[in-house]
Design an enzyme around this catalytic site. Sequence first.
Site, short mmCIF file in Angstrom:
data_model
loop_
_atom_site.label_atom_id
_atom_site.label_comp_id
_atom_site.label_asym_id
_atom_site.label_seq_id
_atom_site.Cartn_x
_atom_site.Cartn_y
_atom_site.Cartn_z
N CYS A 2 0.82 -1.22 0.00
CA CYS A 2 0.00 0.00 0.00
C CYS A 2 0.85 1.27 0.00
O CYS A 2 1.88 1.33 0.67
CB CYS A 2 -0.89 0.04 1.23
SG CYS A 2 -1.99 -1.36 1.33
N ARG A 27 5.52 -0.27 -6.22
CA ARG A 27 5.47 -1.10 -5.00
C ARG A 27 4.51 -2.27 -5.14
O ARG A 27 4.57 -3.21 -4.37
CB ARG A 27 5.02 -0.23 -3.82
CG ARG A 27 6.02 0.83 -3.45
CD ARG A 27 5.37 1.92 -2.66
NE ARG A 27 5.02 1.52 -1.32
CZ ARG A 27 5.66 1.92 -0.22
NH1 ARG A 27 6.68 2.73 -0.32
NH2 ARG A 27 5.28 1.53 0.97
N TRP A 79 -2.81 -2.78 -1.69
CA TRP A 79 -2.40 -4.17 -1.89
C TRP A 79 -3.23 -4.97 -0.88
O TRP A 79 -3.03 -4.86 0.32
CB TRP A 79 -0.91 -4.31 -1.62
CG TRP A 79 -0.34 -5.65 -1.94
CD1 TRP A 79 0.06 -6.11 -3.16
CD2 TRP A 79 -0.09 -6.71 -1.01
NE1 TRP A 79 0.54 -7.39 -3.05
CE2 TRP A 79 0.46 -7.79 -1.74
CE3 TRP A 79 -0.27 -6.87 0.36
CZ2 TRP A 79 0.84 -9.00 -1.15
CZ3 TRP A 79 0.09 -8.07 0.94
CH2 TRP A 79 0.64 -9.12 0.18
N ASN A 104 -1.73 2.17 5.48
CA ASN A 104 -0.81 1.11 5.08
C ASN A 104 -0.50 0.29 6.33
O ASN A 104 -0.19 0.85 7.37
CB ASN A 104 0.48 1.77 4.55
CG ASN A 104 1.56 0.76 4.24
OD1 ASN A 104 1.31 -0.44 4.17
ND2 ASN A 104 2.78 1.25 4.04
N GLY A 105 -0.61 -1.02 6.24
CA GLY A 105 -0.34 -1.86 7.41
C GLY A 105 -1.58 -2.65 7.80
O GLY A 105 -2.50 -2.80 6.99
N GLU A 484 17.21 -18.85 -6.03
CA GLU A 484 16.91 -17.51 -6.58
C GLU A 484 16.36 -17.62 -8.00
O GLU A 484 15.40 -16.93 -8.36
CB GLU A 484 18.19 -16.66 -6.52
CG GLU A 484 18.16 -15.35 -7.30
CD GLU A 484 17.13 -14.35 -6.82
OE1 GLU A 484 16.41 -14.63 -5.85
OE2 GLU A 484 17.01 -13.30 -7.47
N LYS A 488 12.75 -16.20 -9.08
CA LYS A 488 12.61 -15.21 -10.16
C LYS A 488 11.60 -15.70 -11.18
O LYS A 488 10.71 -14.96 -11.59
CB LYS A 488 14.00 -15.06 -10.79
CG LYS A 488 14.42 -13.75 -11.29
CD LYS A 488 14.97 -12.76 -10.32
CE LYS A 488 14.16 -12.54 -9.09
NZ LYS A 488 14.83 -11.85 -8.04
N GLU A 491 7.90 -15.81 -9.74
CA GLU A 491 7.22 -14.56 -9.41
C GLU A 491 6.80 -13.76 -10.64
O GLU A 491 5.79 -13.06 -10.59
CB GLU A 491 8.00 -13.71 -8.41
CG GLU A 491 9.27 -13.09 -8.88
CD GLU A 491 9.97 -12.29 -7.77
OE1 GLU A 491 9.32 -11.82 -6.83
OE2 GLU A 491 11.19 -12.13 -7.88
N HIS A 507 16.82 -37.34 -2.16
CA HIS A 507 16.19 -37.46 -0.84
C HIS A 507 14.71 -37.09 -0.89
O HIS A 507 14.10 -36.85 0.15
CB HIS A 507 16.93 -36.59 0.17
CG HIS A 507 18.35 -37.03 0.40
ND1 HIS A 507 18.67 -38.21 1.04
CD2 HIS A 507 19.53 -36.49 0.01
CE1 HIS A 507 19.98 -38.35 1.08
NE2 HIS A 507 20.53 -37.33 0.45
N LYS A 610 6.59 -4.46 -4.25
CA LYS A 610 8.04 -4.21 -4.22
C LYS A 610 8.52 -4.01 -2.79
O LYS A 610 9.60 -4.43 -2.42
CB LYS A 610 8.35 -2.97 -5.07
CG LYS A 610 9.82 -2.66 -5.21
CD LYS A 610 10.52 -3.68 -6.07
CE LYS A 610 12.01 -3.47 -6.17
NZ LYS A 610 12.70 -4.69 -6.61
#
Length: 615
Positions: A2, A27, A79, A104-105, A484, A488, A491, A507, A610
Amino acid sequence: MCGVVAVLGKRNASHLVIEGLKKLEYRGYDSAGIASVSQGLLQKIKSEGKLVNLINKLDRSTKDKLYFDNSIALGHTRWATHGNISLENAHPLTSYNKIAVVHNGIIENYQILKEDLISLGYNFKSQTDTEVLPHLFMKYINLGNDLLDAGRLVLKEIKGAFAFVAMSVDFPDQLFVSRNSSPLAIGLGDKANFVGSDAHSIDHLTQRIIYLEDGDHALVKINNINIFDKNYKKVKRKIINIQAEIGLVTKGGYKHFMEKEIFEQPVVLPQTTSSFVRNNSEITIDLDKLGFKNKKSLIICAAGTSYYAGMIGKYWIEQIADIPVTVDLASEYRYRKPSIFGQSSMLVISQSGESLDTLMALRYGKELGLKTNAIINVEGSTIDREVDYSLYTRVGPEIGVASTKSFTSQLVILFIIAACLGKKFNNLKTLQIQKKCHYMNMLPNAIVKMLELESQIKIIAQNIKNSKSVIFLGRGLLYPLALEGALKLKEISYIHAEGFAAGEMKHGPIALIEDDVPVIMFLLSDGNEDKSISNLQEAYSRGAKIILIADKKCIVKASFAHLKVEIPHFENEFQSLLSPILMSIPAQLLAYYVAKERGTDVDQPRNLAKSVTVE
Ligand code: M6R
């Protein structure tokens, strides 16, 4: 996550708010809205989806003269946390069309507050936690309080991490703002003042910024701002002069920010190195400041990509400096009882400097008595302000949600820290240090060469773009890179992807192998390559489509691979030590080209933000 912007004392405030919201778009958000007071009435407009939908609606209402003039407005990009993506749940949330709040929060005790307010007759229109805020303001203003006192009474009732701005038609020249853990900046203007989630969101309006501290609240008026700490004591917070407006960062001719950010790595990484390496040979990191007067172990905390950078940092620091390192997910560290035995120092890693999980881990580390350090990109961010010592990556704003240049720059700093610690605690000789510094100087050209693999990576992207699931494998320094690479890809392309340590396949994960599942391995001849090739062979025998990104020697050895990308030749030690940075490039390119093929929103992928400012 947000974003909040508010403008007070400027004509056409709602349009200025929109300009600020544009700067917060990166963001990540799923709906947006603004509210203003015009001719004594509260006007609000909201829309689902991108900001452009809100702008179109606003333009139509301006034409209809709904919004002809206003000098107070607030806006929000949401968001979703509590409640689905809908107009009702978009902010601003209002009470009786008299109070508007952007937030926000998360208000953690909203459920109980909501029940109380409903019993008092307040009507809830959304499923959000936020809606309790405007109703609480309304309740206290109706009891005869002014905006400041009402705000204070609201703060007494709410729990959680938040930053919010409230506005009332009864006080059309005031904003009440408050923050607890979530970031909030106030901008000082000439007969006007501004509020934003970060300085960048209001830097088109002013360069004079005050960051509220945790627990602060403030009454913002046109000509003055009164800030109070959590004990209601009036306080002065430092005014910071931020750099002249950097405006909207452009894509510089690239189709996406992510693409630009991948390709600018050879240019920006020297900015990271130059802060810590003098005369191309001398490391300038102050180990005392880092908390390393004596040999102790280190705890690294971070989230997402920054966490994977931390894992690579562990491998380097243990290998080069013989210092034990523990790496923890920030979201886990805070909620367990970690032992700090043998530790004196904590290192957090965060591009944004705002990830709430990381911030909380940092605060917890402080409580435990650790010296705190941070590798961060955004100067002035909350973590930057709270940590004892900041090491800046200085790679410029990263707009694409997927971390690229921030990851490689974090690795550069971690490598330099490892070398520096190695000198002090592991007898690394001056010559060896100089060599490591030289490696840093070699990096930009090496990355240019890695970027030249672009056309070969495109072919692999074509090949896997319709896969349901992709497996990444790596060993040693390249194991975190496999994690990573998978992060990537998932997402931004939304293809399910997992990374595993090559040796772990047998395993359990090998059960996932079926015909044509792509298995991608990053591999370099480091003495252990035969082990990894055997792991690859096991997947091959079970029908997997083997994709190998490796040096010539490994490509020859694993000739059975279906698709191969041969990386350019580099000096042995340089290649194996800095393999995670070099191999980041094909991992990033692959995710990017697969996403592009699939037509997803590369820079603002669904559901992601973000700056992750909730826990
Ligand atoms: O700003 P931070 O480095 O603290 O962010 C941590 C993660 O949220 C971030 O790395 C995230 O995983 C990225 N989207 C990965 O590309």
